[in-house]
Design a protein around this motif. Structure first.
Motif, PDB file in Angstrom:
ATOM      1  N   SER A  38       4.845   0.530   3.452  1.00  0.00           N
ATOM      2  CA  SER A  38       4.236   1.227   2.313  1.00  0.00           C
ATOM      3  C   SER A  38       2.767   1.534   2.578  1.00  0.00           C
ATOM      4  O   SER A  38       2.283   2.632   2.278  1.00  0.00           O
ATOM      5  N   ILE A  39       2.043   0.561   3.142  1.00  0.00           N
ATOM      6  CA  ILE A  39       0.631   0.788   3.473  1.00  0.00           C
ATOM      7  C   ILE A  39       0.498   1.919   4.480  1.00  0.00           C
ATOM      8  O   ILE A  39      -0.384   2.788   4.351  1.00  0.00           O
ATOM      9  N   VAL A  42       1.098   5.245   2.703  1.00  0.00           N
ATOM     10  CA  VAL A  42      -0.038   5.586   1.853  1.00  0.00           C
ATOM     11  C   VAL A  42      -1.203   6.100   2.689  1.00  0.00           C
ATOM     12  O   VAL A  42      -1.828   7.124   2.361  1.00  0.00           O
ATOM     13  N   SER A 107      -1.732   3.769  -3.838  1.00  0.00           N
ATOM     14  CA  SER A 107      -0.913   2.566  -3.638  1.00  0.00           C
ATOM     15  C   SER A 107      -0.200   2.177  -4.925  1.00  0.00           C
ATOM     16  O   SER A 107       0.995   1.860  -4.918  1.00  0.00           O
ATOM     17  N   SER A 110       2.609   4.550  -5.715  1.00  0.00           N
ATOM     18  CA  SER A 110       3.642   4.721  -4.687  1.00  0.00           C
ATOM     19  C   SER A 110       5.012   4.259  -5.169  1.00  0.00           C
ATOM     20  O   SER A 110       6.035   4.633  -4.592  1.00  0.00           O
ATOM     21  N   PRO A 118       1.848  -1.414  -2.254  1.00  0.00           N
ATOM     22  CA  PRO A 118       1.149  -2.390  -1.405  1.00  0.00           C
ATOM     23  C   PRO A 118       0.321  -3.381  -2.204  1.00  0.00           C
ATOM     24  O   PRO A 118       0.162  -4.538  -1.800  1.00  0.00           O
ATOM     25  N   THR A 119      -0.214  -2.945  -3.345  1.00  0.00           N
ATOM     26  CA  THR A 119      -1.055  -3.813  -4.160  1.00  0.00           C
ATOM     27  C   THR A 119      -0.246  -4.856  -4.921  1.00  0.00           C
ATOM     28  O   THR A 119      -0.830  -5.698  -5.624  1.00  0.00           O
TER      29      THR A 119
END
Length: 238
Positions: A38-39, A42, A107, A110, A118-119
């Protein structure tokens, strides 16, 4: 009995925490997870957006298009936000706050793309909190010199432990607030899709408007605003 059968019939909730690739490094077992993917997505999206806008700006003969207007509006809005919170002190922090805000908001949003935000991983929010803490203390020592340390004993020396804890708690309060809010939305949506999986393709999706869109934007704004406030209070006020 009926409730028990209903729970057993529910689909296993999926919180999108999956190990994708396992590898070993220095004798330790490590995993490439959905958070890492995911990071990467992004960052790639932000990089593509930046490169496309940069290409549009380089085209001197072309008229400003929708994408360029959106980019200019975003930059102007972020500049105004930084200036409104930090005044002249914000001049050197526009790039950092701008990048931080864009990363956080993309993020947080997403989840709308079917990714795990990611957060929602504390391994992402804690480093962001530590970066902010480093900037706070760097500017504190830079501008206040010895006063950065003597202020911990004010207004009374006996308050030193409380003042010290207050300083150390900053990165944890920032990171936990962001992590908790994003994770709670991810967990709630995972539970809804797990318990109501036969109809979850319909009405539960509306809740993404709050848990991803509204809450995601608010948390990105709050994190950046607190970052600016904490840094600015350590700098000379003009």
């Amino acid at each position: 009995m009926g409730n028990s059968l209903g729970i057993l019939a529910a689909k296993e909730p999926d919180f999108q925490i999956h190990g994708l690739i396992k590898f070993h490094l220095f004798g330790q077992e490590l995993w490439l997870t959905t958070t890492h993917v995911s990071i990467l997505i992004v960052c790639v999206l932000l990089l593509i957006f930046a490169l496309v806008v940069r290409a549009k700006l380089s085209d001197a003969e072309g008229k400003p298009g929708v994408l360029q207007n959106i980019a200019e509006l975003a930059v102007e809005s972020l500049d105004n936000m930084v200036h409104g919170s930090m005044g002249k002190n914000g001049l050197g922090f526009r790039n950092y706050i701008g990048v931080l805000f864009l990363f956080l908001i993309v993020s947080n949003l997403s989840g709308l793309l079917g990714l795990r935000p990611p957060t929602a991983d504390y391994g992402v929010t804690l480093p962001l909190g530590l970066i902010t803490f480093t900037l706070i203390q760097f500017n504190n020592i830079k501008y206040n010199k010895v006063g950065a340390f003597t202020s911990l004993f004010q207004p009374l020396p006996v308050l030193f432990p409380i003042n010290l804890i207050g300083e150390i708690a900053v990165p944890f309060s920032l990171s936990l607030r962001l992590f908790g809010n994003v994770l709670s939305g991810t967990v709630i949506m995972g539970l809804l899709y797990g318990l109501l999986y036969k109809v979850a393709w319909a009405w539960p999706g509306v809740l993404h408007i709050y848990f991803d869109l509204f809450s995601g934007c608010i948390q990105a704004y709050v994190f950046c605003m607190l970052t600016m406030v904490f840094i600015n209070e350590k700098m000379p006020q003009s």
